[in-house]
Design a protein around this motif. Structure first.
Motif, short mmCIF file in Angstrom:
data_model
loop_
_atom_site.label_atom_id
_atom_site.label_comp_id
_atom_site.label_asym_id
_atom_site.label_seq_id
_atom_site.Cartn_x
_atom_site.Cartn_y
_atom_site.Cartn_z
N HIS A 115 0.83 -1.21 0.00
CA HIS A 115 0.00 0.00 0.00
C HIS A 115 0.86 1.26 0.00
O HIS A 115 0.61 2.21 -0.77
CB HIS A 115 -0.92 0.00 1.22
CG HIS A 115 -1.61 1.31 1.46
ND1 HIS A 115 -2.57 1.81 0.61
CD2 HIS A 115 -1.46 2.22 2.46
CE1 HIS A 115 -3.00 2.98 1.07
NE2 HIS A 115 -2.35 3.24 2.19
N ILE A 116 1.90 1.28 0.83
CA ILE A 116 2.76 2.46 0.92
C ILE A 116 3.54 2.66 -0.38
O ILE A 116 3.58 3.77 -0.94
CB ILE A 116 3.72 2.34 2.11
CG1 ILE A 116 2.94 2.31 3.43
CG2 ILE A 116 4.72 3.49 2.13
CD1 ILE A 116 3.80 2.04 4.64
N VAL A 117 4.13 1.60 -0.87
CA VAL A 117 4.97 1.70 -2.07
C VAL A 117 4.15 2.10 -3.28
O VAL A 117 4.55 2.96 -4.08
CB VAL A 117 5.71 0.38 -2.31
CG1 VAL A 117 6.47 0.42 -3.64
CG2 VAL A 117 6.68 0.09 -1.17
N SER A 118 2.98 1.50 -3.45
CA SER A 118 2.15 1.80 -4.62
C SER A 118 1.61 3.23 -4.58
O SER A 118 1.51 3.90 -5.62
CB SER A 118 0.98 0.81 -4.70
OG SER A 118 0.16 0.90 -3.55
N SER A 119 1.25 3.72 -3.40
CA SER A 119 0.74 5.09 -3.30
C SER A 119 1.84 6.11 -3.56
O SER A 119 1.59 7.15 -4.17
CB SER A 119 0.13 5.32 -1.91
OG SER A 119 1.11 5.16 -0.90
N LEU A 120 3.04 5.82 -3.11
CA LEU A 120 4.15 6.74 -3.36
C LEU A 120 4.58 6.73 -4.81
O LEU A 120 5.10 7.73 -5.32
CB LEU A 120 5.34 6.40 -2.46
CG LEU A 120 5.14 6.59 -0.95
CD1 LEU A 120 6.36 6.15 -0.18
CD2 LEU A 120 4.82 8.06 -0.63
N ALA A 121 4.39 5.61 -5.50
CA ALA A 121 4.77 5.53 -6.91
C ALA A 121 3.91 6.42 -7.79
O ALA A 121 4.31 6.78 -8.90
CB ALA A 121 4.68 4.08 -7.37
N GLN A 122 2.73 6.79 -7.32
CA GLN A 122 1.81 7.61 -8.11
C GLN A 122 2.13 9.09 -8.05
O GLN A 122 1.63 9.87 -8.85
CB GLN A 122 0.38 7.39 -7.63
CG GLN A 122 -0.11 5.96 -7.76
CD GLN A 122 -1.49 5.76 -7.15
OE1 GLN A 122 -2.14 6.71 -6.75
NE2 GLN A 122 -1.93 4.51 -7.11
N GLN A 123 2.96 9.50 -7.08
CA GLN A 123 3.29 10.92 -6.98
C GLN A 123 4.50 11.23 -7.84
O GLN A 123 5.37 10.39 -8.06
CB GLN A 123 3.56 11.31 -5.52
CG GLN A 123 4.77 10.65 -4.91
CD GLN A 123 4.99 11.07 -3.46
OE1 GLN A 123 4.19 11.78 -2.88
NE2 GLN A 123 6.11 10.65 -2.90
N PRO A 124 4.55 12.44 -8.40
CA PRO A 124 5.67 12.79 -9.28
C PRO A 124 6.98 12.85 -8.51
O PRO A 124 7.02 13.18 -7.33
CB PRO A 124 5.28 14.17 -9.81
CG PRO A 124 4.34 14.73 -8.79
CD PRO A 124 3.59 13.54 -8.23
N SER A 125 8.04 12.52 -9.19
CA SER A 125 9.37 12.56 -8.59
C SER A 125 10.36 13.11 -9.60
O SER A 125 10.10 13.11 -10.80
CB SER A 125 9.80 11.16 -8.12
OG SER A 125 9.85 10.27 -9.23
#
Length: 382
Positions: A225-235
Motif C-alpha cells: 500500500h505504501i509503495v504503490s501510493s508513493l509511486a503515483q506521486q511525481p518525482s
C-alpha cells in the motif's frame, strides 16, 4: 516520531522552567557565574519551611536578564546552523542516522547541563548551541522519512500526529517541571528528560527504518500500500540545489515569512512565559509551569485535528492540495496574529505595569510580518 518530537522539545524547554529556580533574582552583587548552595539563612529561622528548602536545594546562579537571554537564544542559533545542510545530508546518508545521532547528542548534553552550569555560563552557552545543532539535524531528518513512508492522502494526518509530540512535550515539561523542581531539585528536570531521550534513541535505532522496503516487521499488504501510493506521486532525479531559483521564488518566501512569524511567537511563549508569570505576576514555580502549559493543550489537539481535516478535504476532493495549504497557513498566521494582539491589549488594561522586556512588547513585533505573509501566500500559485 511523535515520541522523538516529544523528547526534543522537552529537552529544549527544560531550561525555561528550571531557570526560575536556577537564578536567584534577589541577589545582585555576586559575580555573574557565582553560585550558592544549600538553604538560605531565612530557612534556619523558620523550621516549618526548612524541609521544603532542603528538598529543592541546588546551585543558584547570579545570571542577569541579558545573560539569560543569550543562554535561551543559543539553542536557536545552533538549530539555524544545521537546518539546511542536515536536510540535504539526510537525503544522501539516510534520515535514520541523522535523526538518531541528533537525538542522542541532544539527550547526552541535557544530562550534562547541570554540571556545565557549575563550571560557568560560557560552557552552558556552548552546550546549548551544540544541542541546538543536534536538534536541527533531528528536525529536518523527519521530512526525508515521511517522503518515503507517508502515502499522499494520509501524509497530513501522519505528520500532524508526529508533530503534535512537540506541543504535547511542551505541555508536559511545563506542567511537571515545576513539580519536579520543588520535589527533587531543578537538576532532576535535566536528568529525567535527558534519560528519557536516551531511551527514545535506543528505541529509534531498533524500530525505525529509512523506507518500508527494508522494515522486517510490517505486513506485505501494508508495504504494498505504501509503495504503490508513493509511486503515483511525481518525482524528480537528484540534482544540485537550485539556489538562484530559490532566491527568486515568491512562494518560498511566503512560506519562510509565515514560518518565521509562527516560530517567533512559539519561541517567545515557550521561553519567556514561565519567567514572566513567575516574576511579573508573582506566581509560584509550580503554578507558573501549569499556567504556561495551557496553550499547548490546545496546540496539540488542533495539530492532530488539523491533519485529519486536511486529509478529509483532499480525499473528498473538496479542495486542491494548494488550496488546503493556503487555507491552513492563512488561518495559522491570522489567528496567531489576532491572539497576540489580544494578549497585549489585556496586559495593557491590567493594573500590572509591564516591564521593558515584557512579553506583550515582544509578541507584537511579528504581527505585521504575519499579516504580510498571509497576503503573500494567498497570491502564490504553488
Amino acid at each position: 516520531m511523535h515520541f522523538s518530537n516529544f523528547t526534543m522539545i522537552t529537552q529544549r524547554v527544560s531550561l525555561s522552567i528550571a531557570i526560575i529556580a536556577m537564578v536567584n533574582s534577589t541577589q545582585q552583587h555576586d559575580p555573574p557565574n557565582a553560585s550558592t548552595e544549600g538553604p538560605p539563612i531565612d530557612a534556619l529561622h523558620h523550621p516549618n519551611r526548612s524541609s521544603e528548602v532542603f528538598k529543592t536545594r541546588a546551585s543558584v546562579y547570579q545570571w542577569s536578564p541579558e545573560t539569560q537571554g543569550i543562554i535561551f537564544s543559543s539553542i536557536s542559533y545552533g538549530i539555524i546552523l544545521t537546518l539546511i545542510p542536515s536536510g540535504y545530508l539526510a537525503g544522501i546518508f539516510g534520515a535514520k542516522q541523522m535523526l538518531g545521532a541528533g537525538l542522542l547528542i541532544s539527550s547526552l548534553l541535557t544530562l550534562f547541563t547541570p554540571l556545565a552550569a557549575d563550571f560557568g555560563v560560557i560552557l552552558v552557552i556552548v552546550i546549548r548551541t551544540v544541542q541546538g545543532m543536534a536538534q536541527g539535524m533531528a528536525w529536518t531528518g523527519q521530512f526525508t522519512i515521511w517522503a518515503k513512508w507517508a502515502p499522499p492522502l494520509e501524509r497530513s494526518k501522519l505528520t500532524s500526529i508526529a508533530g503534535s509530540g512537540a506541543a504535547f512535550g511542551s505541555f508536559i515539561i511545563l506542567c511537571v517541571g515545576g513539580l519536579i523542581s520543588q520535589a527533587l531539585g531543578w537538576p532532576f528536570i535535566f536528568y529525567i528528560f535527558g534519560s528519557i531521550g536516551c531511551i527514545c534513541c535506543l528505541l529509534w535505532y531498533t524500530m525505525i527504518y529509512d523506507d518500508p522496503m527494508h522494515h522486517p516487521c510490517i505486513s506485505a499488504r501494508e508495504k504494498e500500500h505504501i509503495v504503490s501510493s508513493l509511486a503515483q506521486q511525481p518525482s524528480s532525479p537528484r540534482r544540485s540545489v537550485p539556489i538562484k531559483a530559490m532566491v527568486r521564488c515568491l512562494p518560498l518566501w511566503a512560506i519562510f515569512t509565515g514560518f518565521f512569524s509562527h516560530f517567533w511567537l512559539c519561541t517567545i511563549i515557550i521561553t519567556y512565559l514561565p519567567t514572566y508569570i513567575s516574576t511579573v505576576l508573582h506566581v509560584n514555580m509550580r503554578d507558573s509551569g501549569v499556567l504556561s502549559s495551557l496553550p499547548f493543550v490546545a496546540a496539540a489537539s488542533c495539530t492532530i485535528l488539523g491533519g485529519q481535516l486536511a486529509d478529509f478535504l483532499l480525499s473528498k476532493n473538496l479542495l486542491s492540495l494548494i488550496g488546503v495549504r493556503k487555507l491552513f497557513s492563512s488561518l495559522d498566521t491570522q489567528v496567531s496574529s489576532w491572539g497576540s494582539q489580544g494578549d497585549s491589549g489585556s496586559l495593557q488594561e491590567s493594573s500590572l505595569p509591564p516591564p521593558l522586556d515584557s512579553l506583550s512588547v515582544r509578541i507584537l513585533s511579528p504581527d505585521g510580518v504575519m499579516c504580510f505573509s498571509c497576503l503573500l501566500l494567498s497570491t502564490c500559485s504553488v
